[in-house]
Design a protein around this motif. Sequence first.
Motif, PDB file in Angstrom:
ATOM      1  N   LEU A  62     -17.668 -18.693  -6.090  1.00 54.53           N
ATOM      2  CA  LEU A  62     -17.977 -17.987  -7.335  1.00 54.53           C
ATOM      3  C   LEU A  62     -19.198 -18.599  -8.023  1.00 54.53           C
ATOM      4  O   LEU A  62     -20.016 -17.882  -8.581  1.00 54.53           O
ATOM      5  N   GLU A  63     -19.314 -19.912  -7.944  1.00 54.99           N
ATOM      6  CA  GLU A  63     -20.484 -20.589  -8.525  1.00 54.99           C
ATOM      7  C   GLU A  63     -21.752 -20.246  -7.753  1.00 54.99           C
ATOM      8  O   GLU A  63     -22.837 -20.187  -8.327  1.00 54.99           O
ATOM      9  N   ALA A  64     -21.620 -20.003  -6.450  1.00 58.10           N
ATOM     10  CA  ALA A  64     -22.783 -19.756  -5.591  1.00 58.10           C
ATOM     11  C   ALA A  64     -23.262 -18.303  -5.609  1.00 58.10           C
ATOM     12  O   ALA A  64     -24.399 -18.030  -5.237  1.00 58.10           O
ATOM     13  N   PHE A  72     -13.609 -21.135  -6.046  1.00 55.86           N
ATOM     14  CA  PHE A  72     -14.403 -21.528  -7.215  1.00 55.86           C
ATOM     15  C   PHE A  72     -15.825 -21.907  -6.806  1.00 55.86           C
ATOM     16  O   PHE A  72     -16.786 -21.564  -7.479  1.00 55.86           O
ATOM     17  N   THR A  73     -15.956 -22.566  -5.660  1.00 54.68           N
ATOM     18  CA  THR A  73     -17.287 -22.911  -5.146  1.00 54.68           C
ATOM     19  C   THR A  73     -18.071 -21.638  -4.820  1.00 54.68           C
ATOM     20  O   THR A  73     -19.249 -21.522  -5.162  1.00 54.68           O
ATOM     21  N   ARG A  75     -14.471 -18.442 -15.526  1.00 56.27           N
ATOM     22  CA  ARG A  75     -15.807 -18.484 -14.937  1.00 56.27           C
ATOM     23  C   ARG A  75     -16.496 -17.116 -14.888  1.00 56.27           C
ATOM     24  O   ARG A  75     -17.715 -17.034 -14.946  1.00 56.27           O
ATOM     25  N   ALA A  76     -15.723 -16.061 -14.709  1.00 52.74           N
ATOM     26  CA  ALA A  76     -16.269 -14.693 -14.583  1.00 52.74           C
ATOM     27  C   ALA A  76     -15.269 -13.729 -15.220  1.00 52.74           C
ATOM     28  O   ALA A  76     -14.528 -13.044 -14.518  1.00 52.74           O
ATOM     29  N   SER A  91     -22.359 -13.852  -6.994  1.00 51.87           N
ATOM     30  CA  SER A  91     -21.613 -12.961  -7.883  1.00 51.87           C
ATOM     31  C   SER A  91     -20.837 -11.958  -7.033  1.00 51.87           C
ATOM     32  O   SER A  91     -21.232 -11.627  -5.916  1.00 51.87           O
TER      33      SER A  91
END
Length: 127
Positions: free
Chosen positions: A45-47, A42-43, A74-75, A49
Amino acid sequence: MTAAPLRLMLVDDEAGFTEVLAKRLRRRGLDVTVALSGAEAFTALEAGSFDVAVVDFKMADMDGIAVLRGFQKRAPTLPVLMLTGHGSEAAAREGLEAGATDYLIKPCDIEELLARITAATHRSGPA
């Protein structure tokens, strides 16, 4: 002009397996980010693509279905392939019913994995 490499997130808590698989995928031109837990995924994915994710079904911190559901929030267009070392048809069915694009059983042939990754990214279109 060459196409940008496919951006893949590999999520698996077996560090040795993940390291070897990531190296083999990088040698074949993929841009691989490794996450050794659902929280790390998850970290990551936030950072950044990604074009596709390969997620282990059974991990210590959370199972692959929980990671898949988190990715869907999230995506939502990210194709997710599930990897299972348990060979369980029920686990594979559960992953597909939850929205996984495809699944493979560990250990899997690298060429088969690449073919499934390519197929998943073509089905979903550009990220």
